[in-house]
Motif scaffolding. Structure first.
Motif, PDB file in Angstrom:
ATOM      1  N   GLY A 191       0.789  -1.218   0.000  1.00  0.00           N
ATOM      2  CA  GLY A 191       0.000   0.000   0.000  1.00  0.00           C
ATOM      3  C   GLY A 191       0.825   1.275   0.000  1.00  0.00           C
ATOM      4  N   ILE A 192       0.157   2.376   0.290  1.00  0.00           N
ATOM      5  CA  ILE A 192       0.796   3.684   0.296  1.00  0.00           C
ATOM      6  C   ILE A 192       1.857   3.786   1.393  1.00  0.00           C
ATOM      7  CG2 ILE A 192      -0.869   4.779   1.872  1.00  0.00           C
ATOM      8  CD1 ILE A 192       0.643   6.390  -1.290  1.00  0.00           C
ATOM      9  N   LYS A 193       1.654   3.041   2.484  1.00  0.00           N
ATOM     10  CA  LYS A 193       2.638   3.035   3.569  1.00  0.00           C
ATOM     11  C   LYS A 193       3.964   2.457   3.097  1.00  0.00           C
ATOM     12  CE  LYS A 193       3.317   1.465   8.330  1.00  0.00           C
ATOM     13  NZ  LYS A 193       2.730   0.724   9.481  1.00  0.00           N
ATOM     14  N   GLY A 194       3.886   1.389   2.294  1.00  0.00           N
ATOM     15  CA  GLY A 194       5.095   0.787   1.754  1.00  0.00           C
ATOM     16  C   GLY A 194       5.824   1.743   0.817  1.00  0.00           C
ATOM     17  N   PHE A 195       5.058   2.464  -0.011  1.00  0.00           N
ATOM     18  CA  PHE A 195       5.659   3.425  -0.943  1.00  0.00           C
ATOM     19  C   PHE A 195       6.426   4.507  -0.188  1.00  0.00           C
ATOM     20  CE2 PHE A 195       5.190   7.612  -2.979  1.00  0.00           C
ATOM     21  CZ  PHE A 195       5.932   7.398  -4.125  1.00  0.00           C
ATOM     22  N   PHE A 196       5.779   5.112   0.803  1.00  0.00           N
ATOM     23  CA  PHE A 196       6.441   6.172   1.569  1.00  0.00           C
ATOM     24  C   PHE A 196       7.580   5.617   2.425  1.00  0.00           C
ATOM     25  CE2 PHE A 196       2.477   8.580   0.741  1.00  0.00           C
ATOM     26  CZ  PHE A 196       3.058   9.741   0.257  1.00  0.00           C
ATOM     27  N   GLY A 197       7.413   4.397   2.931  1.00  0.00           N
ATOM     28  CA  GLY A 197       8.457   3.793   3.767  1.00  0.00           C
ATOM     29  C   GLY A 197       9.746   3.523   3.025  1.00  0.00           C
ATOM     30  N   ALA A 198       9.670   3.404   1.685  1.00  0.00           N
ATOM     31  CA  ALA A 198      10.862   3.103   0.883  1.00  0.00           C
ATOM     32  C   ALA A 198      11.512   4.351   0.291  1.00  0.00           C
ATOM     33  CB  ALA A 198      10.491   2.136  -0.238  1.00  0.00           C
ATOM     34  N   LEU A 199      10.924   5.520   0.520  1.00  0.00           N
ATOM     35  CA  LEU A 199      11.430   6.746  -0.109  1.00  0.00           C
ATOM     36  C   LEU A 199      12.867   7.071   0.292  1.00  0.00           C
ATOM     37  CD1 LEU A 199       8.382   9.213  -0.119  1.00  0.00           C
ATOM     38  CD2 LEU A 199       9.696   8.424  -2.104  1.00  0.00           C
ATOM     39  N   LEU A 200      13.167   6.995   1.605  1.00  0.00           N
ATOM     40  CA  LEU A 200      14.513   7.333   2.055  1.00  0.00           C
ATOM     41  C   LEU A 200      15.537   6.356   1.496  1.00  0.00           C
ATOM     42  CD1 LEU A 200      16.331   9.157   3.800  1.00  0.00           C
ATOM     43  CD2 LEU A 200      15.997   7.547   5.673  1.00  0.00           C
ATOM     44  N   MET A 201      15.199   5.052   1.518  1.00  0.00           N
ATOM     45  CA  MET A 201      16.123   4.037   1.018  1.00  0.00           C
ATOM     46  C   MET A 201      16.382   4.189  -0.479  1.00  0.00           C
ATOM     47  SD  MET A 201      17.333   2.044   3.337  1.00  0.00           S
ATOM     48  CE  MET A 201      17.312   3.232   4.662  1.00  0.00           C
ATOM     49  N   SER A 202      15.410   4.737  -1.209  1.00  0.00           N
ATOM     50  CA  SER A 202      15.597   4.935  -2.649  1.00  0.00           C
ATOM     51  C   SER A 202      16.329   6.238  -2.956  1.00  0.00           C
ATOM     52  CB  SER A 202      14.243   4.915  -3.376  1.00  0.00           C
ATOM     53  OG  SER A 202      13.446   6.012  -2.996  1.00  0.00           O
ATOM     54  N   LEU A 203      16.298   7.192  -2.011  1.00  0.00           N
ATOM     55  CA  LEU A 203      16.991   8.462  -2.224  1.00  0.00           C
ATOM     56  C   LEU A 203      18.468   8.377  -1.837  1.00  0.00           C
ATOM     57  CD1 LEU A 203      16.715  11.408  -3.120  1.00  0.00           C
ATOM     58  CD2 LEU A 203      16.078  12.004  -0.774  1.00  0.00           C
ATOM     59  N   ILE A 204      18.780   7.552  -0.839  1.00  0.00           N
ATOM     60  CA  ILE A 204      20.167   7.429  -0.372  1.00  0.00           C
ATOM     61  C   ILE A 204      21.142   7.093  -1.497  1.00  0.00           C
ATOM     62  CG2 ILE A 204      21.694   5.916   0.985  1.00  0.00           C
ATOM     63  CD1 ILE A 204      19.643   6.057   3.246  1.00  0.00           C
ATOM     64  N   PRO A 205      20.826   6.167  -2.435  1.00  0.00           N
ATOM     65  CA  PRO A 205      21.781   5.880  -3.516  1.00  0.00           C
ATOM     66  C   PRO A 205      22.038   7.051  -4.456  1.00  0.00           C
ATOM     67  CG  PRO A 205      20.203   4.081  -3.295  1.00  0.00           C
ATOM     68  CD  PRO A 205      19.705   5.213  -2.452  1.00  0.00           C
ATOM     69  N   PHE A 206      21.242   8.127  -4.364  1.00  0.00           N
ATOM     70  CA  PHE A 206      21.455   9.309  -5.203  1.00  0.00           C
ATOM     71  C   PHE A 206      22.255  10.387  -4.470  1.00  0.00           C
ATOM     72  CE2 PHE A 206      17.731   7.454  -7.327  1.00  0.00           C
ATOM     73  CZ  PHE A 206      18.100   7.572  -8.664  1.00  0.00           C
ATOM     74  N   GLY A 207      22.588  10.175  -3.196  1.00  0.00           N
ATOM     75  CA  GLY A 207      23.339  11.163  -2.438  1.00  0.00           C
ATOM     76  C   GLY A 207      24.776  11.258  -2.929  1.00  0.00           C
ATOM     77  N   GLY A 208      25.361  12.441  -2.847  1.00  0.00           N
ATOM     78  CA  GLY A 208      26.769  12.604  -3.220  1.00  0.00           C
ATOM     79  C   GLY A 208      27.015  13.602  -4.333  1.00  0.00           C
ATOM     80  N   VAL A 209      25.970  14.295  -4.794  1.00  0.00           N
ATOM     81  CA  VAL A 209      26.166  15.261  -5.881  1.00  0.00           C
ATOM     82  C   VAL A 209      27.066  16.418  -5.446  1.00  0.00           C
ATOM     83  CG1 VAL A 209      23.993  14.729  -7.026  1.00  0.00           C
ATOM     84  CG2 VAL A 209      24.029  16.483  -5.264  1.00  0.00           C
ATOM     85  N   GLU A 210      27.194  16.614  -4.131  1.00  0.00           N
ATOM     86  CA  GLU A 210      28.011  17.727  -3.645  1.00  0.00           C
ATOM     87  C   GLU A 210      29.488  17.556  -4.006  1.00  0.00           C
ATOM     88  OE1 GLU A 210      24.791  16.836  -0.490  1.00  0.00           O
ATOM     89  OE2 GLU A 210      26.134  15.713  -1.815  1.00  0.00           O
ATOM     90  N   VAL A 211      29.966  16.295  -4.062  1.00  0.00           N
ATOM     91  CA  VAL A 211      31.371  16.048  -4.419  1.00  0.00           C
ATOM     92  C   VAL A 211      31.640  16.553  -5.828  1.00  0.00           C
ATOM     93  CG1 VAL A 211      33.126  14.278  -4.808  1.00  0.00           C
ATOM     94  CG2 VAL A 211      31.551  14.062  -2.886  1.00  0.00           C
ATOM     95  N   THR A 212      30.709  16.287  -6.745  1.00  0.00           N
ATOM     96  CA  THR A 212      30.847  16.766  -8.113  1.00  0.00           C
ATOM     97  C   THR A 212      30.873  18.286  -8.139  1.00  0.00           C
ATOM     98  OG1 THR A 212      29.508  14.865  -8.756  1.00  0.00           O
ATOM     99  CG2 THR A 212      29.959  16.498 -10.451  1.00  0.00           C
ATOM    100  N   ALA A 213      30.060  18.902  -7.300  1.00  0.00           N
ATOM    101  CA  ALA A 213      30.010  20.365  -7.242  1.00  0.00           C
ATOM    102  C   ALA A 213      31.361  20.935  -6.838  1.00  0.00           C
ATOM    103  CB  ALA A 213      28.925  20.806  -6.257  1.00  0.00           C
TER     104      ALA A 213
END
Length: 449
Positions: A191-213
């Protein structure tokens, strides 16, 4: 050595290397288990957030390429509190990210050498990363490029293997097929709880753009190459992440995806390749070391910028002949050493809470970057009306929308107990940094440094 010594290819590979870490290979299973097939939408939302943050950074970098990048922009747009918070928040999160990656690297290496104590590998890898960063930006870029090439190639091969498995090349079973997206509870089984519960785990692999900056200011012709690099980095990561997760879900039912080891090992097992566990372990080890290497570069550059900008002792802004902020690098290494020691002293669950808290702090810094962009862009346009505009339309709606989305991601952690504790820990870290700012400001430490 001149500063502008990175090519566009090196910048792209540094960007991908700083973002694509062990977290994607390992944490993707947890995100899939939490959300089910709808996790693809989680990753799509995360890709959009990352792209918008990167877009804001790119526009500011091209208009004003300076050492320290986003921290300097925050200071100019938001005042002392903006520069202090942005720098120290990033440094704190980066140190804990490094410690988690070096601990993970030691664990991966023990796969081959089970009798060797973890601390030996952790020390060796810490010294290795310290040595690479001490060699200067050009050598750092070369090493990151090689590591990134290994990771990108591995993920590309994994995706191709998955597609061939879906086509039945490695044998067909009833569990393999596109029906996995709709069977076993549907697209959103939790359900919607599962979708929101996975948001942080799906965003973490995109962290790190600051190094490129931070490396972008050392690129040849930033106005020309930085926008090109941004497009390639966003495209590579978005396509690779969504395609690899999509293929994985077609080969393995979502509820059978492992949360203990990388789910991609199971996918590759269909090929019957000898020593596949060791091959995949090497890839994940490389991913962890590259992320750690990039984080070390990022935190030392930010600490150098803090020293240069009055928010840390001025000796931290001293550079070597290789253009390396050596004291900032050594200070960050001490922070890494303390964090590694904590990782072995504290119980496992407690340390997991600390590292998840740094995830919250890292993305809170994205909110600061976006708000800085909203305030800073009009100032830049007055100085140089003809500069490159990444957001030619939709300003300021797009950055405000992204701020709202990041806020939703952070608040969604309240749904998952362990992530909720991480949220509280992140808020505590923010409060500590704020208190330190007011103490330093009250006793005029900024002028004394």
């Amino acid at each position: 050595m001149e500063k502008d010594n990175l090519t566009v290819n090196e910048l792209v590979l540094i960007g991908v290397g700083g973002i694509l870490g062990a977290g994607f290979f390992l944490a993707s299973g947890l995100a899939i288990h939490t959300a089910g097939p709808i996790v693809l939408l989680d990753y799509a939302v995360s890709a959009f957030i990352m792209s918008e943050v990167f877009c804001a950074l790119t526009e500011m970098i091209v208009a004003n390429p300076v050492d320290g990048s986003f921290r300097v922009y925050a200071e100019e747009a938001l005042g002392d509190i903006g520069g202090f918070l942005s720098g120290w928040i990033y440094w704190t999160a980066g140190v804990f990210i490094m410690s988690s990656e070096v601990t993970a690297s030691a664990i991966f290496t023990r796969f081959w050498f089970p009798r060797v104590p973890l601390w030996i590998f952790a020390l060796l890898y810490s010294l290795m990363v310290l040595g690479i960063n001490a060699l200067g930006t050009k050598n750092f870029g070369t090493v990151e490029s090689w590591f990134s090439t290994i990771k990108i190639s591995a993920l590309f091969i994994i995706t191709i293997v998955g597609i061939l498995t879906l086509m039945g090349l490695f044998g067909r079973t009833k569990e393999i097929g596109l029906h996995n997206y709709f069977s076993h509870g549907g697209i959103a089984p939790n359900g919607i709880k599962g979708f929101f519960g996975a948001l942080l785990m799906s965003l973490i692999p995109f962290g790190g753009v600051e190094v490129t900056a931070m490396t972008a200011s050392k690129t040849k012709k930033p106005q020309k190459y930085v926008p090109i690099a941004r497009k390639y980095i966003v495209l590579f990561l978005t396509v690779l992440y969504l395609l690899s997760i999509g293929v994985l879900l077609g080969v393995i039912p979502w509820y059978k995806v492992s949360t203990k080891v990388s789910p991609f090992i199971k996918l590759l097992s269909f090929t019957k390749i000898p020593y596949i566990d060791s091959i995949m372990n090497f890839v994940i080890l490389t991913a962890a070391l590259t992320t750690m290497n990039g984080a070390m570069y990022g935190v030392s550059q930010v600490m150098y910028s803090l020293g240069k900008g009055r928010f840390a002792p001025t000796f931290l802004s001293k550079l070597t002949k290789r253009d390396v902020p050596i004291y900032a690098l050594l200070f960050s290494s001490i922070g890494l050493l303390i964090a590694v020691i904590l990782s072995y002293i504290l119980p496992k669950d407690v340390y997991e809470y600390i590292t998840s808290a740094t995830g919250f702090v890292q993305f809170f810094n994205w909110i600061i970057i976006l708000y800085t962009f909203i305030r800073y862009r009009p100032m830049l346009k007055k100085k140089n009306p003809s500069y490159f505009e990444c957001q030619k339309s939709g300003f300021p709606i797009r950055p405000w929308l992204t701020i709202v989305l990041i806020s939703i991601v952070l608040l969604s952690t309240l749904i998952v107990p362990k992530q909720a504790i991480g949220l509280l820990g992140g808020v505590l870290l923010l409060c500590i940094i704020l208190v330190l700012f007011f103490i330093a400001n009250k006793f005029d430490l900024f002028d004394k440094w």
